[in-house]
Design a protein around this motif. Structure first.
Motif, PDB file in Angstrom:
ATOM      1  N   ARG A  12      10.000  14.059  -1.414  1.00 26.35           N
ATOM      2  CA  ARG A  12      11.354  13.507  -1.408  1.00 26.35           C
ATOM      3  C   ARG A  12      11.585  12.608  -0.200  1.00 26.35           C
ATOM      4  N   ARG A  13      11.031  12.990   0.915  1.00 25.14           N
ATOM      5  CA  ARG A  13      11.189  12.140   2.103  1.00 25.14           C
ATOM      6  C   ARG A  13      10.544  10.785   1.878  1.00 25.14           C
ATOM      7  N   ILE A  14       9.368  10.804   1.280  1.00 22.81           N
ATOM      8  CA  ILE A  14       8.660   9.551   1.034  1.00 22.81           C
ATOM      9  C   ILE A  14       9.432   8.686   0.046  1.00 22.81           C
ATOM     10  N   THR A  15       9.849   9.307  -1.053  1.00 23.45           N
ATOM     11  CA  THR A  15      10.615   8.581  -2.069  1.00 23.45           C
ATOM     12  C   THR A  15      11.836   7.929  -1.442  1.00 23.45           C
ATOM     13  N   ARG A  16      12.523   8.686  -0.638  1.00 27.81           N
ATOM     14  CA  ARG A  16      13.741   8.165  -0.032  1.00 27.81           C
ATOM     15  C   ARG A  16      13.426   7.042   0.941  1.00 27.81           C
ATOM     16  N   ALA A  17      12.367   7.217   1.719  1.00 30.64           N
ATOM     17  CA  ALA A  17      12.000   6.182   2.688  1.00 30.64           C
ATOM     18  C   ALA A  17      11.695   4.869   1.970  1.00 30.64           C
ATOM     19  N   ILE A  18      11.020   4.978   0.833  1.00 33.21           N
ATOM     20  CA  ILE A  18      10.693   3.772   0.080  1.00 33.21           C
ATOM     21  C   ILE A  18      11.970   3.114  -0.434  1.00 33.21           C
ATOM     22  N   HIS A  21      13.859   1.472   2.380  1.00 34.43           N
ATOM     23  CA  HIS A  21      13.188   0.236   2.788  1.00 34.43           C
ATOM     24  C   HIS A  21      13.498  -0.885   1.799  1.00 34.43           C
ATOM     25  N   GLN A 109       7.073  -0.417   4.739  1.00 36.56           N
ATOM     26  CA  GLN A 109       7.582  -0.544   6.097  1.00 36.56           C
ATOM     27  C   GLN A 109       6.529  -1.120   7.036  1.00 36.56           C
TER      28      GLN A 109
ATOM     29  N   LEU B  11       1.821   5.874  -4.806  1.00 38.38           N
ATOM     30  CA  LEU B  11       3.177   6.267  -4.418  1.00 38.38           C
ATOM     31  C   LEU B  11       4.167   5.960  -5.529  1.00 38.38           C
ATOM     32  N   THR B  15       6.539   8.544  -7.590  1.00 38.60           N
ATOM     33  CA  THR B  15       7.989   8.366  -7.616  1.00 38.60           C
ATOM     34  C   THR B  15       8.489   8.307  -9.056  1.00 38.60           C
ATOM     35  N   ILE B  18       8.316  11.657 -10.876  1.00 34.10           N
ATOM     36  CA  ILE B  18       9.403  12.554 -10.471  1.00 34.10           C
ATOM     37  C   ILE B  18      10.692  12.157 -11.178  1.00 34.10           C
ATOM     38  N   GLN B  58      18.858  16.015   2.078  1.00 37.03           N
ATOM     39  CA  GLN B  58      18.391  14.679   2.487  1.00 37.03           C
ATOM     40  C   GLN B  58      18.896  13.582   1.563  1.00 37.03           C
ATOM     41  N   MET B 131       0.698  14.309   2.695  1.00 43.06           N
ATOM     42  CA  MET B 131       2.041  13.866   2.338  1.00 43.06           C
ATOM     43  C   MET B 131       2.950  13.833   3.560  1.00 43.06           C
ATOM     44  N   ILE B 134       2.227  10.847   5.741  1.00 38.77           N
ATOM     45  CA  ILE B 134       2.812   9.621   5.208  1.00 38.77           C
ATOM     46  C   ILE B 134       4.320   9.612   5.414  1.00 38.77           C
ATOM     47  N   ALA B 135       4.930  10.760   5.152  1.00 43.08           N
ATOM     48  CA  ALA B 135       6.387  10.850   5.310  1.00 43.08           C
ATOM     49  C   ALA B 135       6.787  10.527   6.738  1.00 43.08           C
ATOM     50  N   MET B 138       6.497   6.881   7.475  1.00 48.16           N
ATOM     51  CA  MET B 138       7.515   6.071   6.809  1.00 48.16           C
ATOM     52  C   MET B 138       8.899   6.267   7.385  1.00 48.16           C
ATOM     53  N   ASP B 139       9.149   7.470   7.854  1.00 47.40           N
ATOM     54  CA  ASP B 139      10.463   7.741   8.431  1.00 47.40           C
ATOM     55  C   ASP B 139      10.674   6.993   9.736  1.00 47.40           C
ATOM     56  N   ASP B 142      11.526   1.100  11.924  1.00 46.37           N
ATOM     57  CA  ASP B 142      10.850  -0.192  11.818  1.00 46.37           C
ATOM     58  C   ASP B 142      11.155  -0.964  13.087  1.00 46.37           C
TER      59      ASP B 142
END
Lengths: 157, 157
Positions: A12-18, A21, A109, B11, B15, B18, B58, B131, B134-135, B138-139, B142
């Motif tokens: 979920r964190r990754i999905t949200r970060a994407i 962005h 990112q 990714l 996504t 899900i 989140q 995961m 990566i999270a 990405m978090d 930038d």
DNA sequence: GAAATATAATTAGAGGTCTAATGATATTTG
DNA sequence: CAAATATCATTAGACCTCTAATTATATTTC
């Protein structure tokens, strides 16, 4: 604590970060990630029809139509009916669209890419391998997906 | 072929998987993944206000308000103003909401979970580790995210 | 205590995404 | 050839998600 919770949270964190962005990209350039992918696909494909683009970028045809609508409004692309097959629409980039694709930043990112590129080759491959593994497991059909709720009364009509 | 493309594609597949699962969940139970998470958070938190729920799952506060709206319409939850602080809204589950949470399936594909549970512990940890890595990347802010486009003419107003 | 500031929630508005239904063309078949 | 069936695209209708603006209530400060 469910056994998969950590994994789920990371997903979920990754999905949200994407997503965040993508929205930032839009603020800065006017293009979202999805739009950029469609634009790139339209250049790449010899027949840039909505259905081919959909296959290429892994979205439904309807979603591509939606994205093409928006980009047509923004004059990044033009629609043209195919001569061979009148059902088919060809998506062509305008000058503005071509400029855009040259100038647009990466769909991930910058900070992420910088760090990612610092990794050893084997580390990158491990990350890719893990993600692909998860993707494959998730893509697989939900074979035994019998509806858990059958009471009816709880279902929204 | 960009160096990160494989990762990016994986990714996106995840996504999308899900998202599709969430829509399937909704067809079968009336609840999307996000709604289910909010429902669970409302049970878990001692003060189930929209802002606390947002932190827990989140999402932005506005998104939680949106989800709570829908679930209130479906009579899964009730809103109640806090007595201590009149700005605060408390989210309470109705009987229907409680039943729902008992009956609802997992927020991840059954097929995925089955396969995931077959993995060795170390394999699961490797997936989780990848995961999370990566999270985290990405978090991260930038930092050097100067706008790439400054021409102006390409920006949508 | 009144004005300024802060916080909680909601609303407004823009995208994204999907499925199901519909409309327009093509292709197949009797 | 005409009817039935396919395929391509679009439309309609839901839902998710965000940021920015707004509204209501608290807290701080002079």
């Amino acid at each position: 604590m469910k056994d998969y919770e950590e994994l789920f949270v990371a997903l979920r964190r990754i999905t949200r970060a994407i997503d965040l962005h993508s929205k930032k990209l839009q603020r800065e350039t006017g293009l979202t990630t999805s739009q950029l992918l469609v634009l790139e696909a339209a250049v790449k494909l010899s027949v840039a029809s909505p259905s081919n683009i959909a296959k290429e970028v892994q979205l439904s045809q309807a979603t591509v139509t939606n994205l093409v609508d928006r980009m047509e409004r923004n004059e990044l692309i033009l629609r043209k009916k195919s001569n061979e097959d009148k059902r088919v629409v060809e998506v062509h980039l305008t000058e503005k669209g071509k400029k855009m694709i040259d100038l647009a930043p990466e769909p991930l990112q910058a900070g992420f890419l910088r760090e990612y590129r610092k990794l050893e080759r084997w580390e990158q491959h491990q990350l890719i391998g893990s993600m692909q593994r998860i993707a494959v497991l998730m893509d697989a059909e939900d074979i035994d997906a019998s509806p858990i709720l059958t009471t009816g009364e709880l279902l929204t009509p």
